[in-house]
Design an enzyme around this catalytic site. Structure first.
Site, PDB file in Angstrom:
ATOM      1  CB  SER A  48      -0.891   0.096   1.032  1.00 41.48           C
ATOM      2  OG  SER A  48      -0.023   0.131   2.445  1.00 41.48           O
ATOM      3  CG  HIS A  49       2.402   3.322   2.396  1.00 48.90           C
ATOM      4  ND1 HIS A  49       1.597   2.478   3.137  1.00 48.90           N
ATOM      5  CD2 HIS A  49       2.180   4.706   2.893  1.00 48.90           C
ATOM      6  CE1 HIS A  49       0.733   3.183   3.769  1.00 48.90           C
ATOM      7  NE2 HIS A  49       1.094   4.667   3.950  1.00 48.90           N
ATOM      8  CB  ALA A 124       4.927   4.380   5.806  1.00 49.26           C
ATOM      9  CB  THR A 161      -6.055   7.976   7.298  1.00 51.70           C
ATOM     10  OG1 THR A 161      -5.069   8.474   6.531  1.00 51.70           O
ATOM     11  CG2 THR A 161      -7.092   7.503   6.430  1.00 51.70           C
ATOM     12  CB  ALA A 181      -4.336   4.749   9.290  1.00 57.10           C
ATOM     13  NE  ARG A 187      -9.334   7.868  -0.007  1.00 59.55           N
ATOM     14  CZ  ARG A 187     -10.649   8.174   0.002  1.00 59.55           C
ATOM     15  NH1 ARG A 187     -11.212   7.694   1.040  1.00 59.55           N
ATOM     16  NH2 ARG A 187     -11.442   8.303  -1.126  1.00 59.55           N
ATOM     17  CD  GLU A 189      -3.695  -2.184   3.329  1.00 55.71           C
ATOM     18  OE1 GLU A 189      -4.223  -3.083   2.754  1.00 55.71           O
ATOM     19  OE2 GLU A 189      -2.404  -2.064   3.403  1.00 55.71           O
ATOM     20  CG  HIS A 230     -14.977   5.785  22.668  1.00 56.34           C
ATOM     21  ND1 HIS A 230     -15.318   4.688  22.832  1.00 56.34           N
ATOM     22  CD2 HIS A 230     -14.125   6.111  23.893  1.00 56.34           C
ATOM     23  CE1 HIS A 230     -14.965   4.117  24.079  1.00 56.34           C
ATOM     24  NE2 HIS A 230     -14.335   5.060  24.661  1.00 56.34           N
ATOM     25  CE  LYS A 231     -10.964   2.317  25.065  1.00 50.84           C
ATOM     26  NZ  LYS A 231     -10.546   1.012  25.464  1.00 50.84           N
ATOM     27  NE  ARG A 305       2.713 -10.245  14.069  1.00 45.59           N
ATOM     28  CZ  ARG A 305       2.566  -9.180  13.590  1.00 45.59           C
ATOM     29  NH1 ARG A 305       3.323  -8.367  13.118  1.00 45.59           N
ATOM     30  NH2 ARG A 305       1.097  -8.538  13.673  1.00 45.59           N
ATOM     31  NE  ARG A 310       2.025 -11.269  10.838  1.00 47.69           N
ATOM     32  CZ  ARG A 310       0.578 -11.225  10.805  1.00 47.69           C
ATOM     33  NH1 ARG A 310       0.176 -10.473   9.858  1.00 47.69           N
ATOM     34  NH2 ARG A 310       0.025 -12.156  11.358  1.00 47.69           N
TER      35      ARG A 310
END
Length: 347
Positions: A48-49, A124, A161, A181, A187, A189, A230-231, A305, A310
């Site tokens: 995505s980046h 990113a 985002t 994000a 976005r 993704e 809300h968090k 993890r 990854r």
């Protein structure tokens, strides 16, 4: 179109991307900084980046919404604040130019802040915090975006985002890094789901009428949702305040109003904090890096993890075997190199 794959080295991919940007009109320094970021995304398995982002950068240039030869101007006084005016260019080069000054000031004072103004952003945030962790510093980075996310309980896009990244140095391995994000997903993704014609997971987005949807096209026309209800909404709002209102730059709503579309890279500001653990440590107390290792190894000792593992594994694989591009990705790079701005359409 061919579906075969090709394997290339990170350096070769970086040079290929830089050539695309150079032929399109970016200065050598701007092109190189953009290429480093995009090639790093591919090398870390972050599609995505990766090369997917090149078209958006070129489209933003074609629309006249980025300055291709901007020369960032770094200034600082006797405070802990370092400033860089990106001059309407992409944030990548602006950060690279200011990072050494930020690191030096953090080591001198214990903490320092970098304010980037008037920048265009697509990348990113992990490359920035990793630049600082490589120098033994802890780091936080954040920025608005353009309004594509509804606040918790709302139905219309207002927040961005609004990515948030943190890095902690580790003396004998990869740093502890998270970069996410504050929306349920980036976005990019959702755009990848649209291109692949695959549905979104439930709970990611609302359509233009404020109703839940799993259709990526409807989601792009509606609003994304913050992670954690809300968090996530509160954290996203904090970023609007700190990296928008506080530094005198656009909030996500203002960025979208100025840009007029979500098809181009947004213009706004960015805030980066650098902290020296050695300066914060209690005199005569325990080594903060050693204390951190006790915590982090206890986490992995339970089988959990750590974030970015990854990505670091993909990076290690890239060092050994190179970067694999699909046939369509290879063809895209060739088309963008050969046709430049004529290969992208304006929204």
């Amino acid at each position: 179109m061919t579906t075969s794959q090709i394997t290339t080295t990170p350096a070769a991919l970086e040079a290929r991307i830089a050539a695309i940007f150079g032929r399109a009109g970016f200065s050598p320094d701007q092109a190189a900084a953009l290429a480093r970021s995009i090639a790093a995304g591919e090398g870390d398995g972050c599609k995505s980046h990766g090369v997917y982002r090149i078209e958006g950068c070129l489209r933003t240039l074609k629309a006249g919404k980025v300055v291709p030869d901007a020369v960032p101007q770094v200034t600082c006084d006797d405070s802990a604040i370092v400033r860089v005016n990106a001059g309407g260019g992409f944030a990548n080069l602006a950060f690279e130019r200011a990072a050494p000054v930020l690191a030096q000031r953090a080591r001198q004072l214990g903490i320092a802040a970098l304010v980037i103004n008037d920048c265009v952003h697509f990348a990113a945030l992990w490359p920035e915090v990793e630049t600082l962790t490589a120098q033994g510093l802890a780091a936080v980075s954040m920025c608005p975006s353009y309004a594509t996310v509804a606040p918790a309980g709302g139905t219309q896009p207002l927040l961005g985002t609004n990515p948030f990244a943190f890095g902690w140095p580790r003396p004998d391995g990869d740093p502890y890094v998270f970069d996410f994000a504050t929306s349920v997903a980036a976005r990019g993704e959702i755009e990848l789901h649209r291109r692949a014609a695959t549905p979104l997971p439930p709970g990611w987005a609302l359509d233009a009428d404020g109703q839940p949807t799993t259709n990526p096209q409807a989601a792009l026309a509606g609003a994304m949702l913050p992670f954690g209800g809300h968090k996530g909404s509160a954290i996203s709002t904090m970023i609007e305040l700190l990296a928008g209102a506080m530094i005198g730059d656009f909030t996500s709503r203002q960025a979208l109003d100025w840009l007029g579309t979500t098809a181009l890279a947004p213009r706004h500001g960015q805030l980066v904090l650098a902290l020296d653990p050695a300066r914060f440590a209690r005199p005569g107390g325990p080594d903060p890096l050693a204390a951190a290792e006790t915590l982090l190894t206890a986490i992995t000792g339970q089988g959990a993890r750590l974030p970015s593992q990854r990505r670091f594994a993909a990076r290690a694989q890239t060092r050994q075997a190179g970067i694999t591009l699909t046939g369509p990705e290879d063809a895209l790079l060739t088309r963008l190199h050969d046709h430049g701005l004529n290969a992208v359409d304006l929204p």
